[in-house]
Design an enzyme around this catalytic site. Structure first.
Site: not given
Ligand code: NDP
Length: 273
Positions: A65, A237
């Site tokens: 992306k 989602g």
């Molecule tokens: P990123 O990797 O960019 O961000 C992940 C986020 O999750 C960060 O804020 C991270 O926190 C947080 N996180 C990860 N593990 C934990 C945990 N154990 N406890 C608390 N916070 C946690 O991912 P994306 O933003 O791209 O995607 C997020 C989710 O959304 C994914 O699972 C993806 O599959 C889903 N998604 C679904 C879509 C749909 O069409 N339904 C479209 C896009 C995404 P920190 O910053 O502290 O590391």
């Protein structure tokens, strides 16, 4: 003539985009070839080869992306604010980039699930790419309150500052949520992929509210189980996925497809894992 599109990702085999776009194309009698591309070398070379082959456009999923954002010659304001793109089209020599993730999420919550955001309270969890794409459409929906909680608080603070011109976002860590409850709680973290749940107080949910999990097809995730215990309505989602695709199709063709049958076909019941 066949219109050619593709989704780029690594891995991309799991992508549900081809059947979604085929279903949309069938509604309008459009002859569309939509394939999955996992670049063997770098993303840019694969994108350029696809453009030169006469393709019209496509979509981008993780981890490309940001590469697609950099590759674009023109970006819409939504893509610009998100700093990431999930959709593009080739027009002449231009690669025009968009981000429909947030619009898809808002459309699913408001139109499909019947939870209006205007004047309501929203708790968004996470501060990654999905949240960057979601914040502008959420602020445009005019919630009374938008609290953004993230494990790494500085990322939530950075996003609140980045979007400040569009509305107020309250950045907090999980311990800053306090005892407030919210009409809609959106889990936009990837915690569910590893079977975890952000450390969220039960009081965050309302019995008449919505617990929305961005991850889809995983059944009752720990986040949704918590929402269920608090009486909230549950959604994953899959609707967001289909709605962002409908926005992309409309951007490419000027026709907005009906999404209900496609969402039904892809829905995995969330009452069990
Ligand atoms: P990123 O990797 O960019 O961000 C992940 C986020 O999750 C960060 O804020 C991270 O926190 C947080 N996180 C990860 N593990 C934990 C945990 N154990 N406890 C608390 N916070 C946690 O991912 P994306 O933003 O791209 O995607 C997020 C989710 O959304 C994914 O699972 C993806 O599959 C889903 N998604 C679904 C879509 C749909 O069409 N339904 C479209 C896009 C995404 P920190 O910053 O502290 O590391």
């Amino acid at each position: 003539m066949t219109d050619r599109f593709a989704i780029f990702g690594r891995p991309v085999a799991h992508s549900k985009s081809p059947p979604i776009y085929q279903a949309f194309a069938a509604q309008f009698g459009i002859d569309l070839d939509y394939r999955k591309i996992e670049p063997t070398a770098d993303f840019l070379s694969a994108l350029e080869a696809f453009r030169k082959s006469g393709a019209r456009g496509g979509n981008v999923t993780a981890p490309f992306k940001l590469d697609a954002f950099a590759a674009a010659t023109k970006r819409t304001p939504r893509a610009e604010m998100a700093g990431a793109v999930n959709c593009f089209q080739f027009v002449g020599d231009d690669i025009i980039a968009e981000n429909f993730d947030g619009l898809g999420l808002v459309a699913d919550i408001e139109r499909n699930l019947g939870f209006p955001l205007a004047g309501k309270t929203v708790l968004m969890l996470g501060a990654g790419g999905a949240v960057r794409g979601a914040l502008l459409p959420f602020l445009e929906a005019r919630p009374a309150r938008l609290v953004l909680a993230n494990r790494t608080v500085s990322k939530a603070e950075d996003l609140a500052a980045r979007f400040a011109a569009y509305g107020r976002i309250e950045p907090v860590g999980y311990d800053g949520i306090g005892e407030a409850s919210f009409d809609t709680v959106v889990n936009a973290t990837s915690a569910s992929l590893s079977g975890d749940c952000p450390p969220l107080p039960r009081s965050a949910f309302q019995a008449t509210g919505l617990a929305y999990e961005l991850v889809y097809g995983k059944g009752l995730t720990p986040f949704l189980a918590l929402g269920q215990q608090c009486g909230a309505r549950l959604a994953d989602g899959v609707g967001m996925l289909v709605e962002q695709a409908a926005e992309a199709f409309n951007w490419w063709y000027g026709h907005r497809p009906d999404t209900a049958a496609t969402i039904r076909a892809l829905t995995v019941p969330i009452t069990h894992k």
